[in-house]
Design an enzyme around this catalytic site. Sequence first.
Site, short mmCIF file in Angstrom:
data_model
loop_
_atom_site.label_atom_id
_atom_site.label_comp_id
_atom_site.label_asym_id
_atom_site.label_seq_id
_atom_site.Cartn_x
_atom_site.Cartn_y
_atom_site.Cartn_z
N CYS A 62 -5.67 5.87 -3.97
CA CYS A 62 -4.69 5.17 -3.14
C CYS A 62 -5.22 3.81 -2.71
O CYS A 62 -6.37 3.47 -2.92
CB CYS A 62 -4.34 6.01 -1.92
N ALA A 65 -8.34 3.79 -0.76
CA ALA A 65 -9.52 3.96 -1.60
C ALA A 65 -9.94 2.64 -2.22
O ALA A 65 -11.13 2.34 -2.34
CB ALA A 65 -9.25 4.98 -2.70
N ARG A 96 -19.64 6.85 -3.88
CA ARG A 96 -19.65 5.83 -4.91
C ARG A 96 -21.05 5.30 -5.22
O ARG A 96 -21.23 4.51 -6.11
CB ARG A 96 -18.73 4.70 -4.51
N HIS A 195 -7.23 -3.19 -3.62
CA HIS A 195 -8.16 -4.28 -3.91
C HIS A 195 -7.56 -5.61 -3.49
O HIS A 195 -8.20 -6.43 -2.86
CB HIS A 195 -8.46 -4.38 -5.42
S1 SF4 Z 1 -6.45 9.37 1.23
FE1 SF4 Z 1 -5.67 8.87 3.26
S2 SF4 Z 1 -4.95 6.75 3.08
FE2 SF4 Z 1 -5.12 7.57 0.97
S3 SF4 Z 1 -3.06 8.39 0.47
FE3 SF4 Z 1 -4.31 10.08 1.32
S4 SF4 Z 1 -3.81 10.07 3.52
FE4 SF4 Z 1 -3.17 8.10 2.71
#
Ligand code: SF4
Lengths: 494, 70
Positions: A62, A65, A96, A195
Site C-alpha cells: 500500500c 508501505a 527491509r 513513493h
Molecule cells: S497496512 Fe495500514 S496503511 Fe496500509 S492499507 Fe493496511 S491499514 Fe492501510
Amino acid sequence: MTELTREDTEALIQEVLEVYPEKAKKDRAKHLAINDQEVEQSKKCITSNRKSLPGVMTIRGCAYAGSKGVVWGPIKDMIHISHGPVGCGQYSRAGRRNYYIGVTGVNAFVTMNFTSDFQEKDIVFGGDKKLDKIIDEIETLFPMNKGVSIQSECPIGLIGDDIEAVAKKKTKEHDKPVVPVRCEGFRGVSQSLGHHIANDSIRDWVLDKRDNDDSFASTPYDVSIIGDYNIGGDAWSSRTLLEEMGLRVVAQWSGDGTLSEMELTPKVKLNLLHCYRSMNYISRHMEEKYGIPWVEYNFFGPTKIAESLRKIASHFDDKIKEGAERVIERYKAEYEAVIAKYRPRLEGKRVMLYVGGLRPRHVIGAYEDLGMEVVGTGYEFGHNDDYDRTIKEMGNATLIYDDVTGYEFEEFVKKVKPDLIGSGIKEKYIFQKMGVPFRQMHSWDYSGPYHGYDGFAIFARDMDMTLNNPCWKNIQVPWKKAATEEAEQLAVGA
Amino acid sequence: MPNVMIRRNDDGKLSFYVAKKDLEASVVSVETDTRESWGGEIQLDDGSRYYIDPVSPPPAFPTTLRFKRV
Ligand code: SF4
C-alpha cells in the site's frame, strides 16, 4: 524445457487466462505480454499501474508501505511515526534490512517501531491530541532525534485528522522538522503512489531548508546517491566505487541517510539515480528547481557497473573519467575470478523474476554476466516508463507480466520450468515446496550487499548456493520417485 | 489540462512527462520553435497531441508547463 517460441508463449498466456471469467480475462490479458524488442513504447503491449483485480492474489503493498517502508523509513536520525493502529508498523518493522550506522534508540531509529496505536476512542474523537502528545514524548525519550515524520495509515484520511496543523505547531515548539505525510494505504493502486507522496513531502518540507545558506563548502565533484536503500549494505558497496573514482558522495537517499544529507542535496552537481521508480520524482524536481542533472545507473554485475561508471564519469572532467577506468581496472581480476568460478556452475540456467520497481530489469545484466538467462520478468508496481526501459534488456519472446497474480505466476513457472526464481517472501515457500530453487530478491534473502563489485561476488555465490544446493534432488519422497522412474521406464519401453 | 514536466533527454530530444497520467514520451514536433517563442501544437511519439499558447521568450528546460489535450 527448451526455448519457448513466440507461439508457445502466446499459447501459454492464453492457457493461463482460460480459468478467469470473461471480464477478468480481458483485464488480465492486458497485463501479460511477450517481449518484442522492436516495440519502442511499452504501452503498446502491456498495461501497468492499474488497480488490481478483486479476488486475485496480488503481491502489491500500500501507499503507506511505499512511504514509510521505502522512502522515509531508512532515514536514520529521524523518527517515523506510524500514525494509526499498531499493525501496519509492527508487521513491517525492520523487514527491509536497511543497514545503518548509529546507536539504535539513541541517535538512530530505523529498526524501531513508533506508533500512535489508535484505539476506538481515537477513531471517534480524532487522534490529533494523541499525536501532539506522542511528539512531546519522543522529544523527552529520544532527544537526539533530528526530526519526526508522521506516516499516515488508512484511518487518518478516513476520519479527517489535521496532521498538518499538528506538524506545524510541533515544528515551532521543538524547533525541529515535523513532516506530515499523507500516505494513507488506500491511496493509489500500489506502494508506487506512496513513493510519489513521500517524494512530494520531502520536496515541500525538507529540500528547501538550506536554500539561502551557503555555509556548506561544495566541490565540483559532489554527487548524491538517490534511490539506494542500503539493503544488506548496498549503498556502501556502491559508495566506495564512486569515492574511489574521485567523487564526493554528499548524500545517500535514503539508506543510511540523514536529514541533513537530504537538506544538502540541492548543493550537489549530479544526482545518481538507482531506483528510478521510487525517486525519479524528487530528481526531476531538483533538476527543474536547482538545475541538477540526474543519471540513472545500474550497479548490478560488472558489465553494467562498468557501463554506469563511465556514464557517470562522462558528466565530469578527465580526472574522474580516468578515475572510472582505474576503478574498473582495479576490480577486474576480482570479478573475473568470480565469473571464472561460478559461471561454469551456472551457465545456461534460466531465471524468472518478479520483483518491485527496479530489480526486474536491473539484475538482468548480473545474471547474464554469470551466463544465465532471464526468461520472464515483471513488476509489482512498475509504470509504463519502467516497462519502456525493460523491453530492451529482455530477450525476444520472453514473458513479461505486470502485477502478476499468485495463480498466474505458479502456472507460468510450471510451464516455463525456470531453474531459479527471484521474487518476494510470499512466493518463496510456494515455489520451494514445488521444488524450484528460489531467492528472495527484495531484501536479498538475509544476504547482500549485491551492488557494486563486492556485491557481485556475494550475488554469484548466493545464486550458486541456491541453484546447486543438493536438497533439490531430494525434494521428492522416495516412494513417489520410484513410481515416476517406473513410469518413465514404461514410457521408454513402449 | 495536465501539468507537464519537459526536460531534455540524453539523446537531445525533449521528453514530455506527466506524472499523474504515467506518461513519458518524446516530443516529435513543436509547432513554434523559434528564438522568440516556443509552443503551439506539440506532437508526441505515441501519436497524441497537446497544445500550449506559445511561450515567449522560450522557456529554459527542464520546466513544468500546463498543456491542453488536442
Ligand atoms: S497496512 Fe495500514 S496503511 Fe496500509 S492499507 Fe493496511 S491499514 Fe492501510
